[in-house]
Design a protein around this motif. Structure first.
Motif, PDB file in Angstrom:
ATOM      1  N   VAL A 128       3.250   7.783   3.133  1.00 42.34           N
ATOM      2  CA  VAL A 128       3.228   8.423   1.817  1.00 42.34           C
ATOM      3  C   VAL A 128       2.959   7.372   0.747  1.00 42.34           C
ATOM      4  CG1 VAL A 128       4.581   9.704   0.111  1.00 42.34           C
ATOM      5  CG2 VAL A 128       4.801  10.236   2.560  1.00 42.34           C
ATOM      6  N   ARG A 129       2.002   7.694  -0.118  1.00 36.70           N
ATOM      7  CA  ARG A 129       1.661   6.828  -1.247  1.00 36.70           C
ATOM      8  C   ARG A 129       1.568   7.696  -2.489  1.00 36.70           C
ATOM      9  NH1 ARG A 129      -1.441   1.957  -2.345  1.00 36.70           N
ATOM     10  NH2 ARG A 129      -2.792   2.217  -4.167  1.00 36.70           N
ATOM     11  N   ASP A 130       2.380   7.368  -3.489  1.00 32.96           N
ATOM     12  CA  ASP A 130       2.400   8.146  -4.736  1.00 32.96           C
ATOM     13  C   ASP A 130       2.666   9.623  -4.472  1.00 32.96           C
ATOM     14  OD1 ASP A 130       1.837   5.832  -6.197  1.00 32.96           O
ATOM     15  OD2 ASP A 130      -0.329   6.133  -6.002  1.00 32.96           O
ATOM     16  N   GLY A 131       3.546   9.894  -3.502  1.00 31.33           N
ATOM     17  CA  GLY A 131       3.939  11.261  -3.201  1.00 31.33           C
ATOM     18  C   GLY A 131       2.954  12.051  -2.360  1.00 31.33           C
ATOM     19  N   VAL A 132       1.882  11.411  -1.910  1.00 32.22           N
ATOM     20  CA  VAL A 132       0.840  12.101  -1.145  1.00 32.22           C
ATOM     21  C   VAL A 132       0.740  11.476   0.241  1.00 32.22           C
ATOM     22  CG1 VAL A 132      -1.609  12.678  -1.037  1.00 32.22           C
ATOM     23  CG2 VAL A 132      -0.437  12.621  -3.255  1.00 32.22           C
ATOM     24  N   LEU A 136      10.114  -4.085  10.408  1.00 39.21           N
ATOM     25  CA  LEU A 136       9.636  -3.111   9.427  1.00 39.21           C
ATOM     26  C   LEU A 136      10.373  -1.789   9.595  1.00 39.21           C
ATOM     27  CD1 LEU A 136       5.749  -3.622   9.490  1.00 39.21           C
ATOM     28  CD2 LEU A 136       7.436  -4.745   8.039  1.00 39.21           C
ATOM     29  N   ASP A 137      10.606  -1.124   8.488  1.00 41.24           N
ATOM     30  CA  ASP A 137      11.315   0.164   8.502  1.00 41.24           C
ATOM     31  C   ASP A 137      10.309   1.278   8.775  1.00 41.24           C
ATOM     32  OD1 ASP A 137      13.158   2.166   8.206  1.00 41.24           O
ATOM     33  OD2 ASP A 137      13.110   2.123   6.010  1.00 41.24           O
ATOM     34  N   VAL A 138       9.862   1.351  10.038  1.00 37.35           N
ATOM     35  CA  VAL A 138       8.848   2.335  10.438  1.00 37.35           C
ATOM     36  C   VAL A 138       9.339   3.049  11.699  1.00 37.35           C
ATOM     37  CG1 VAL A 138       6.467   2.652  11.214  1.00 37.35           C
ATOM     38  CG2 VAL A 138       6.990   0.935   9.459  1.00 37.35           C
ATOM     39  N   TYR A 157       0.811  -1.219   0.000  1.00 37.69           N
ATOM     40  CA  TYR A 157       0.000   0.000   0.000  1.00 37.69           C
ATOM     41  C   TYR A 157       0.843   1.267   0.000  1.00 37.69           C
ATOM     42  CZ  TYR A 157      -4.042   2.983   0.976  1.00 37.69           C
ATOM     43  OH  TYR A 157      -5.024   3.923   0.900  1.00 37.69           O
ATOM     44  N   PHE A 158       1.746   1.409   0.959  1.00 42.76           N
ATOM     45  CA  PHE A 158       2.516   2.640   1.109  1.00 42.76           C
ATOM     46  C   PHE A 158       3.874   2.568   0.412  1.00 42.76           C
ATOM     47  CE2 PHE A 158      -0.416   2.904   4.676  1.00 42.76           C
ATOM     48  CZ  PHE A 158      -0.737   4.250   4.723  1.00 42.76           C
ATOM     49  N   ASP A 159       4.369   3.740   0.019  1.00 46.90           N
ATOM     50  CA  ASP A 159       5.765   3.862  -0.414  1.00 46.90           C
ATOM     51  C   ASP A 159       6.663   4.066   0.811  1.00 46.90           C
ATOM     52  OD1 ASP A 159       5.060   3.769  -3.161  1.00 46.90           O
ATOM     53  OD2 ASP A 159       4.467   5.876  -3.046  1.00 46.90           O
ATOM     54  N   ARG A 160       6.131   4.757   1.794  1.00 47.31           N
ATOM     55  CA  ARG A 160       6.867   4.982   3.046  1.00 47.31           C
ATOM     56  C   ARG A 160       5.865   5.129   4.187  1.00 47.31           C
ATOM     57  NH1 ARG A 160       8.793   9.542   2.015  1.00 47.31           N
ATOM     58  NH2 ARG A 160       7.715  10.926   3.484  1.00 47.31           N
ATOM     59  N   ALA A 186      -2.735  -7.696  -4.145  1.00 41.84           N
ATOM     60  CA  ALA A 186      -2.044  -8.859  -4.690  1.00 41.84           C
ATOM     61  C   ALA A 186      -0.602  -8.562  -5.060  1.00 41.84           C
ATOM     62  CB  ALA A 186      -2.795  -9.386  -5.905  1.00 41.84           C
ATOM     63  N   GLU A 187      -0.335  -7.343  -5.506  1.00 45.60           N
ATOM     64  CA  GLU A 187       1.009  -7.023  -5.971  1.00 45.60           C
ATOM     65  C   GLU A 187       1.801  -6.295  -4.893  1.00 45.60           C
ATOM     66  OE1 GLU A 187       1.034  -4.956  -9.631  1.00 45.60           O
ATOM     67  OE2 GLU A 187      -0.167  -6.453 -10.692  1.00 45.60           O
ATOM     68  N   ARG A 188       3.065  -6.666  -4.759  1.00 43.26           N
ATOM     69  CA  ARG A 188       3.943  -6.028  -3.792  1.00 43.26           C
ATOM     70  C   ARG A 188       4.285  -4.620  -4.255  1.00 43.26           C
ATOM     71  NH1 ARG A 188       7.177  -8.376   0.031  1.00 43.26           N
ATOM     72  NH2 ARG A 188       8.800  -7.053   0.878  1.00 43.26           N
ATOM     73  N   ARG A 189       4.189  -3.660  -3.345  1.00 45.20           N
ATOM     74  CA  ARG A 189       4.464  -2.274  -3.686  1.00 45.20           C
ATOM     75  C   ARG A 189       5.853  -1.857  -3.228  1.00 45.20           C
ATOM     76  NH1 ARG A 189       1.175   1.884  -5.136  1.00 45.20           N
ATOM     77  NH2 ARG A 189       1.873   4.010  -4.691  1.00 45.20           N
ATOM     78  N   THR A 190       6.213  -2.208  -2.003  1.00 35.74           N
ATOM     79  CA  THR A 190       7.490  -1.799  -1.442  1.00 35.74           C
ATOM     80  C   THR A 190       8.587  -2.786  -1.840  1.00 35.74           C
ATOM     81  OG1 THR A 190       6.349  -0.829   0.432  1.00 35.74           O
ATOM     82  CG2 THR A 190       8.695  -1.227   0.694  1.00 35.74           C
ATOM     83  N   PRO A 191       9.707  -2.323  -2.368  1.00 35.93           N
ATOM     84  CA  PRO A 191      10.797  -3.232  -2.723  1.00 35.93           C
ATOM     85  C   PRO A 191      11.250  -4.027  -1.510  1.00 35.93           C
ATOM     86  CG  PRO A 191      11.201  -1.024  -3.574  1.00 35.93           C
ATOM     87  CD  PRO A 191      10.041  -0.922  -2.656  1.00 35.93           C
TER      88      PRO A 191
END
Length: 431
Positions: A324-328, A250-252, A167-170, A416-421
């Motif tokens: 942050v997701r897609d810069g937002v 997790l990197d949180v 879901y999130f980028d960060r 279903a698809e992984r977002r975070t590397p």
């Protein structure tokens, strides 16, 4: 593929686990229930048979066992040909049961972190004091050991992994919120073992803030949230198991656990604690009797299992994740709402036990199917979250999602698809 489950314990969580295992014995095989008190195990078996809960004809048996006796536990594992062992009893048993599983090469599951009865609130990370010391041996021997596979810890860890992976980028913060909005009608009671329950709240409250351990006192920090279904509730910053693994895996930078308490509970707890009645240290009475105050309080409080018939209302447990997701900047709430009366109708238990017991059986089913048979020691967030969350919805604990698109039922296709590397997730296992 692994078959045959040994459930250790005969309390509320074990009862739910036993009922659910019976309902899915086509996947899990033989079901064995073991505890120090044989009559409790026999009562569980009788209740399951009375409800005709077995999905298909099969072995459902009761056994007497002191699970602190590693050799006796190993002998029972071999005698029952169990390939999956669930410790649904006291967290004081974790390391003894884990040792028996490692020595016999069978899969291990628990629902809470190990505790030493002589110590309260040890130095973080708590898993590093006991379970994680056995990681190397588990991996070397190919033993699957899944730690904290209840709801919190457990499902909330999977929710965190879902947010991080798909879901999130960060992620900036994960706030785990646990509210029991139900009522049992008693003057005062705890929803699970009073000894374990009170120990959570008498020590330092550890949370993970700005990438470091932060210490507070119980009931020192609170927040109020408007939550789905149960409405507005005040919760308090509380030390809890999952924070100690999520902070490592997790990197949180900020991970906190919040639990709801009514004013009545806080008042009674404060009086008991101030008087020293929640101490685990022995005292000597005027008559020369040595007693442990906490055990005396446990003895006079209602058995948590006795609360189930009169319980009404709902529970809320979820992860409020910000990042942050897609810069937002974005906020995601992943949660479950369970009903006390529905839990009782199905398993003769209240929803607190239900939310802990069902995930443990989901984990056992995923091991049996091979999806979570990882041949090493892991916390839940290190495993694929989507199959777990999806299975939970099918067997009694549906998940919902709330974000800027609205509130909706969890759909595995959406995640279903992984977002975070993969390199963005620091796994303690080194993989």
């Amino acid at each position: 593929m692994k078959k045959n489950v040994l459930i250790i314990g005969a309390g509320g969580v074990a009862q739910v686990a036993a009922y659910k295992a019976a309902m899915h014995n086509d996947v899990l095989g033989d079901i064995h229930i073991a505890s120090r008190t044989m009559s409790k195990c026999e009562a569980l078996v009788a209740g399951i048979l009375d409800k005709k809960a077995l999905k298909r004809p099969g072995i459902l048996a009761a056994h007497q066992l002191d699970a602190m006796d590693v050799e006796a536990t190993k002998a029972l594992i071999r005698r029952t040909k169990s390939q999956i062992v669930l410790n649904a009893g006291s967290s004081f048993l974790n390391m003894s049961v884990l040792r028996a599983c490692i020595d016999t090469g069978v899969a291990y599951i628990d629902t809470a972190i190990h505790e030493d009865p002589t110590k309260v609130c040890e130095t973080p990370p708590w898993y590093g004091n006991y379970e994680w010391k056995q990681r190397e041996e588990c991996e070397r021997k190919g033993v699957t050991a899944i730690l904290g596979a209840g709801f919190d810890p457990g499902v909330v860890n999977a929710y965190a992994a879902l947010a991080a992976n798909a879901y999130f980028d960060r992620i900036e913060s994960i706030d785990i919120i646990d509210v029991n909005a139900g009522s049992h009608g008693r003057y005062f009671a705890t929803n699970f073992d009073p000894e374990i329950n009170f120990r959570e709240f008498t020590g330092t409250v550890w949370s993970w803030q700005e990438r470091q351990w932060t210490a507070n006192k119980m009931f020192e920090v609170k927040r109020t949230d408007d939550l789905p279904v149960v409405g507005s509730h005040t919760t308090y910053l509380t030390g809890h198991d999952e924070v100690h693994s999520l902070s490592a895996n997790l990197d949180v930078p900020n991970i906190r656990f919040w639990m709801g308490f009514g004013e009545h509970y806080i008042n009674v707890f404060t009086v008991l604690n101030t008087l020293g009645l929640l101490s685990e240290k022995p005292v000597v009475t005027a008559e020369g009797l040595e007693v442990v105050p906490l055990k005396v309080v446990k003895a006079v409080l209602p058995d948590p299992m006795s609360l189930a018939p009169d319980y009404a209302g709902k529970t809320f447990i979820g992860d409020l994740v910000k990042g942050v997701r897609d810069g937002v900047e974005t906020e995601l709430l992943v949660y479950n709402v369970a009903d006390h009366e529905e839990a009782f109708a199905e398993t003769n238990s209240q929803a607190i036990s239900y939310t802990a017991g069902v995930p443990a059986i989901a984990a056992a089913m995923l091991i049996a199917r091979g999806e979570w048979d990882c041949h090493r020691m892991v916390n839940v967030e290190e495993l694929p979250p989507v199959p777990f969350i999806d299975l939970l919805g099918k067997i009694g604990l549906p998940t919902r999602i709330r974000d800027d698109k609205g509130d909706r039922t969890f759909d595995p296709k959406e995640f279903a698809e992984r977002r975070t590397p993969p390199e963005r997730i620091a796994r303690v296992s080194g993989t």
